[in-house]
Design an enzyme around this catalytic site. Sequence first.
Site, short mmCIF file in Angstrom:
data_model
loop_
_atom_site.label_atom_id
_atom_site.label_comp_id
_atom_site.label_asym_id
_atom_site.label_seq_id
_atom_site.Cartn_x
_atom_site.Cartn_y
_atom_site.Cartn_z
N LEU A 28 -2.48 -1.66 10.23
CA LEU A 28 -1.73 -0.40 10.22
C LEU A 28 -2.48 0.70 9.48
CD1 LEU A 28 1.80 -1.86 9.32
CD2 LEU A 28 0.98 -1.17 11.58
N GLY A 29 -3.30 0.32 8.53
CA GLY A 29 -4.02 1.31 7.75
C GLY A 29 -5.04 0.66 6.85
N GLY A 31 -7.48 1.38 3.16
CA GLY A 31 -7.90 2.19 2.03
C GLY A 31 -9.19 1.65 1.46
N THR A 32 -9.55 2.12 0.28
CA THR A 32 -10.80 1.71 -0.34
C THR A 32 -10.80 0.23 -0.69
OG1 THR A 32 -10.96 3.92 -1.31
CG2 THR A 32 -12.43 2.23 -2.19
N PHE A 33 -9.66 -0.27 -1.20
CA PHE A 33 -9.61 -1.65 -1.69
C PHE A 33 -8.62 -2.53 -0.94
CE2 PHE A 33 -10.38 1.23 -5.33
CZ PHE A 33 -11.70 0.90 -5.55
N LYS A 35 -6.26 -3.36 2.91
CA LYS A 35 -5.91 -3.16 4.31
C LYS A 35 -4.45 -3.55 4.49
CE LYS A 35 -10.58 -4.11 6.09
NZ LYS A 35 -11.40 -4.98 6.96
N VAL A 36 -3.73 -2.79 5.31
CA VAL A 36 -2.33 -3.07 5.56
C VAL A 36 -2.16 -3.52 7.00
CG1 VAL A 36 0.02 -2.15 5.53
CG2 VAL A 36 -1.65 -1.35 3.84
N LYS A 51 0.07 -5.87 2.67
CA LYS A 51 -1.11 -5.22 2.11
C LYS A 51 -2.01 -6.29 1.52
CE LYS A 51 -0.75 -2.33 -1.49
NZ LYS A 51 -0.58 -1.05 -2.22
N ASP A 144 3.26 10.45 -8.94
CA ASP A 144 2.44 10.93 -7.81
C ASP A 144 3.34 11.21 -6.61
OD1 ASP A 144 0.14 11.75 -6.52
OD2 ASP A 144 -0.40 9.74 -5.83
N ASN A 149 3.47 10.36 0.16
CA ASN A 149 4.00 9.11 -0.39
C ASN A 149 5.48 8.92 -0.10
OD1 ASN A 149 1.54 8.32 -1.44
ND2 ASN A 149 1.91 9.25 -3.44
N THR A 184 -1.41 14.40 -7.88
CA THR A 184 -2.12 15.29 -6.96
C THR A 184 -1.99 16.72 -7.46
OG1 THR A 184 -1.61 13.78 -5.15
CG2 THR A 184 -2.26 16.02 -4.55
#
Length: 445
Positions: A28-29, A31-33, A35-36, A51, A144, A149, A184
């Site tokens: 599904l997605g 990131g750096t560290f 996977k989902v 995840k 955040d 989010n 952010t």
Amino acid sequence: MEDCGENCHVSTGGRSIIFGKYEMGRMLGQGTFAKVYYAKDIVTSESVAVKVIKKDQVRKEGLMDQITREISVMRLVRHPNVVELKEVMATKTKIFFVMEYVTGGELFAKVLKGRLKEDVARKYFQQLISAVDFCHSRGVSHRDLKPENLLLDENENLKVSDFGLSSLPEHLRNDGLLHTQCGTPAYVAPEVIRRKGYDGAKADIWSCGVILYVLLAGFLPFQDENLMHMYRKIFKAEYKYPPWFSADARRLISKILVVDPACRITIPAIMRSPWFLKGYQRPLAFSVKETDECGPETDLCQLTKSSKSSPRFYNAFEFISSMSSGFDLSNMFESKQKPGSLFTTRCPASTILNKLESVAKKLNFKVFNSKQNDYKVKMQGMSEGRKGKLSMTVEVFEVAPEVAVVEFSKSAGDTLEYKKFCEEDVRPALKDIVWKWQGEDNSCN
């Protein structure tokens, strides 16, 4: 999908099954560290998101604290408008977050198409405030909050996600404030940028105000290509209302985007404002499990499954991972109000229960057996202590076919007496069946 570790196998038809429980599907997605993946519970057919995090990568980057914090926080904030963490599992190399599968995408995607109608924005803001209010009641600050989010489910209900930067009361310094600069830039409160310490809950309220502005306007209240110029606008709360903002919406936002956190409106006051109250529906009933069996705030019942012929399955993430790699999550699964103690054993449940009953009698404790096949024993001391008779519950959980976890939890009596009893009496008496006590020290808690 990629190899998912020691507890993943591929069954006939090429299906990838992890821990004998979830069939893994498409990614599904990424990131750096982590996977989902989309996954399905092979027993209930429930859709979930998994995840997968590689331990060596997060350890190399020094982000293990962030992972453990996220787990700890998400177990505390069970709310209809917060993405649910169903369970956490681990192998020697990977951590698996099994989470609620949210299908509607990010709220940010809607904002990219332009501003929302006021009633729609209000509904999302009401759900956001409800979720944030609950988080704050549990001592959690998100830190955040932003549309990226905030997810939407199939019924267009908001779900707060990504608690990786959140904080708990133990993260406060001696001044009672947080000092980590995070979040952010466009959504962060001015006191966070100043690095002089801040109240995480009040900083969250500022972020909620920015989000409300974005939903109604379709753009940010504070924006500039030069970051320092943007910060100056934030420090001064320098922004303009578009002409389509209603008077009540302007009034509410002006009370949220206040530079001085001491003067900023509180969540109860937000929830009493005329703009917020219009069409407001409280969330459906929800609760956090707080029973004698599970212990306050541990919610272990959510992470177990019952069986008439064997002990309950225990999601002993902290044990599986700490025994294999030194990664210890024990502190987040125990209640501060009811100290607990855990050990692993390779003995069958019947042997464990017989041993516990034998030890209890030798130590002059009464034994109360629970229901048949419940794999639970309640023990109570004969003599009065400082706070009455010491009593505890001991329960056996299955981790694997040849491994069990035994959990002690104090239900009555003095904490210091309980710790002394565990250290001086229980541990020596059980040494012939114990494989490994939780943690590095010999304390009972």
